[in-house]
Design an enzyme around this catalytic site. Sequence first.
Site, PDB file in Angstrom:
ATOM      1  N   ARG A  84       0.840  -1.202   0.000  1.00 56.79           N
ATOM      2  CA  ARG A  84       0.000   0.000   0.000  1.00 56.79           C
ATOM      3  C   ARG A  84       0.871   1.246   0.000  1.00 56.79           C
ATOM      4  O   ARG A  84       1.787   1.396   0.787  1.00 56.79           O
ATOM      5  CB  ARG A  84      -0.899   0.041   1.236  1.00 56.79           C
ATOM      6  CG  ARG A  84      -1.560   1.397   1.362  1.00 56.79           C
ATOM      7  CD  ARG A  84      -2.782   1.408   2.166  1.00 56.79           C
ATOM      8  NE  ARG A  84      -3.339   2.760   2.139  1.00 56.79           N
ATOM      9  CZ  ARG A  84      -4.364   3.144   2.857  1.00 56.79           C
ATOM     10  NH1 ARG A  84      -4.965   2.300   3.632  1.00 56.79           N
ATOM     11  NH2 ARG A  84      -4.804   4.373   2.782  1.00 56.79           N
ATOM     12  N   ARG A  93      -5.516   4.410  -3.586  1.00 60.34           N
ATOM     13  CA  ARG A  93      -4.787   3.426  -2.801  1.00 60.34           C
ATOM     14  C   ARG A  93      -4.926   2.039  -3.432  1.00 60.34           C
ATOM     15  O   ARG A  93      -5.964   1.697  -3.997  1.00 60.34           O
ATOM     16  CB  ARG A  93      -5.226   3.422  -1.342  1.00 60.34           C
ATOM     17  CG  ARG A  93      -6.597   2.886  -0.980  1.00 60.34           C
ATOM     18  CD  ARG A  93      -7.762   3.790  -1.233  1.00 60.34           C
ATOM     19  NE  ARG A  93      -7.718   5.133  -0.686  1.00 60.34           N
ATOM     20  CZ  ARG A  93      -8.213   5.492   0.495  1.00 60.34           C
ATOM     21  NH1 ARG A  93      -8.715   4.595   1.281  1.00 60.34           N
ATOM     22  NH2 ARG A  93      -8.207   6.735   0.861  1.00 60.34           N
ATOM     23  N   ASP A  96      -7.104  -0.872   0.892  1.00 59.94           N
ATOM     24  CA  ASP A  96      -7.494  -0.216   2.132  1.00 59.94           C
ATOM     25  C   ASP A  96      -8.379  -1.198   2.890  1.00 59.94           C
ATOM     26  O   ASP A  96      -9.344  -1.707   2.334  1.00 59.94           O
ATOM     27  CB  ASP A  96      -8.289   1.054   1.765  1.00 59.94           C
ATOM     28  CG  ASP A  96      -8.591   1.896   2.979  1.00 59.94           C
ATOM     29  OD1 ASP A  96      -7.861   1.778   3.977  1.00 59.94           O
ATOM     30  OD2 ASP A  96      -9.564   2.671   2.912  1.00 59.94           O
ATOM     31  N   ASP A  98     -10.539  -1.687   6.482  1.00 62.62           N
ATOM     32  CA  ASP A  98     -11.054  -1.014   7.683  1.00 62.62           C
ATOM     33  C   ASP A  98     -11.845  -1.992   8.523  1.00 62.62           C
ATOM     34  O   ASP A  98     -12.644  -2.762   7.984  1.00 62.62           O
ATOM     35  CB  ASP A  98     -11.996   0.139   7.286  1.00 62.62           C
ATOM     36  CG  ASP A  98     -11.210   1.346   6.808  1.00 62.62           C
ATOM     37  OD1 ASP A  98     -10.212   1.688   7.460  1.00 62.62           O
ATOM     38  OD2 ASP A  98     -11.592   1.926   5.764  1.00 62.62           O
TER      39      ASP A  98
END
Length: 445
Positions: A84, A93, A96, A98
């Site tokens: 990344r 990106r 990612d 989360d």
Amino acid sequence: MASCLIALGSNLGERVGNLQSAIGLLRNAPGVSVVRTSSFVETLPVGGPADQPRFFNAALVLETELPPAAVLPALLSVEQQLGRIRGERCGPRTIDLDLLLYDQQVVETPELTLPHPRMHLRRFVLAPAAEIAPDWRHPALGRSLAALLKALPPDDTDKTGLQVFTDPRAIQAKVLALRREGLLVGLVPTMGALHAGHLSLVQIARRRADRVAASIFVNPTQFGPREDFSRYPRSLDDDLAALSEEGCDLVFVPSAADMYPPGFSTYVEPPAVAAPLEGVCRPGHFRGVATIVLKLFHLLPADFACFGQKDYQQLQVIRRMTQDLALPIEIVAGPTIREPDGLAMSSRNRYLSPAERQRALSISRALAQAAESVAAGERDASRLSQRMRATLQAAGIDRIDYATIADAESLAELQSVDRPAVALIAAHVGTTRLIDNRLLSESHA
Ligand code: AMP
């Protein structure tokens, strides 16, 4: 054991490949197991710099014995392993990850906030999350993810987007749901490495259907042991971009392990029209084709499916199978799309050197000459085949599998062009095997 909900996004490099790699790394990560993954939805970027590429977003459910604070480093480690590049906030990106939810825990530390503070405001997060965990409650808001998604004000971030499925049961559920809504669904099966020929089928489907689904699967069972399965061109991200551009809605990209799980042993015995020509040169090819096409028809139960005349015998095999087995799907044929100089478009054309490409032109030329001769009154099929061979040989093609005139439906070889007929050629140009054909019936009529 706790359950976590994770969001994934990528808008740099091989976007779907990045998501697949991240899921693969999580599957192998210690202390966590992936129990469900959503489809991958293409979305317009929200916030961040202007003109950044579209994202692919997904969600997955993990089960873990790790505490919440230890899940985060596991996610960061996946991001780092995938290289990344951390740039500006909300910027492009490669990957990612989360952490959205950890059971019903509420956490407020400098490193971690749970539930994720913006998850209920973003369609690109909620849509894939609600797909795999619709009844999961948001611990702070006390509502299910499905209800939160429904309550979001309409936006167009996912309107232009493509939805990519890797899970066979998930695409089947999706297509069945569309059909239940009364929408007309068209299917375009492909092996990827898409060109204008494939995209013409998407255009045909789009004109007739409310939703267009494509599949990309390089089917191992239709390749012989000495054929080009392992070197067959693969260009998933470019393919998805092209399908998105053409207005395709759904794409099914299964793995070979999903299509042929351990113990798979049921195959379709193809119809008689599979026996000559390719059936002689590529034994077992149409058994693999018929099997995978029948399976795709079940996994994507569309109203109709589009196939190119470029693969004429394949089209006849599929038509016959559909008729013989009373499959509830209409077969729609699309014309062969050619390069401006006549070469039929094919994923395999990219194997050709410039000199070979020049030689390959003799194939469409030989077919065009045959059509002209028939239009001018020639009826003798062996003279027509001999002329086609001579044209190929004059161009330096000496490995000709067949150059023949056949009945347009049964593909039985003809002596005389006294009924709807087709001229077909299969020949090797260097190490590349090319096929092409031309219907003679219009000129005959
Ligand atoms: P493939 O990816 O080679 O399995 O092809 C997928 C579909 O695209 C099949 O129905 C082919 O017949 C069709 N197709 C391939 N090349 C062309 C072309 N040049 N024109 C029209 N259709 C094509």
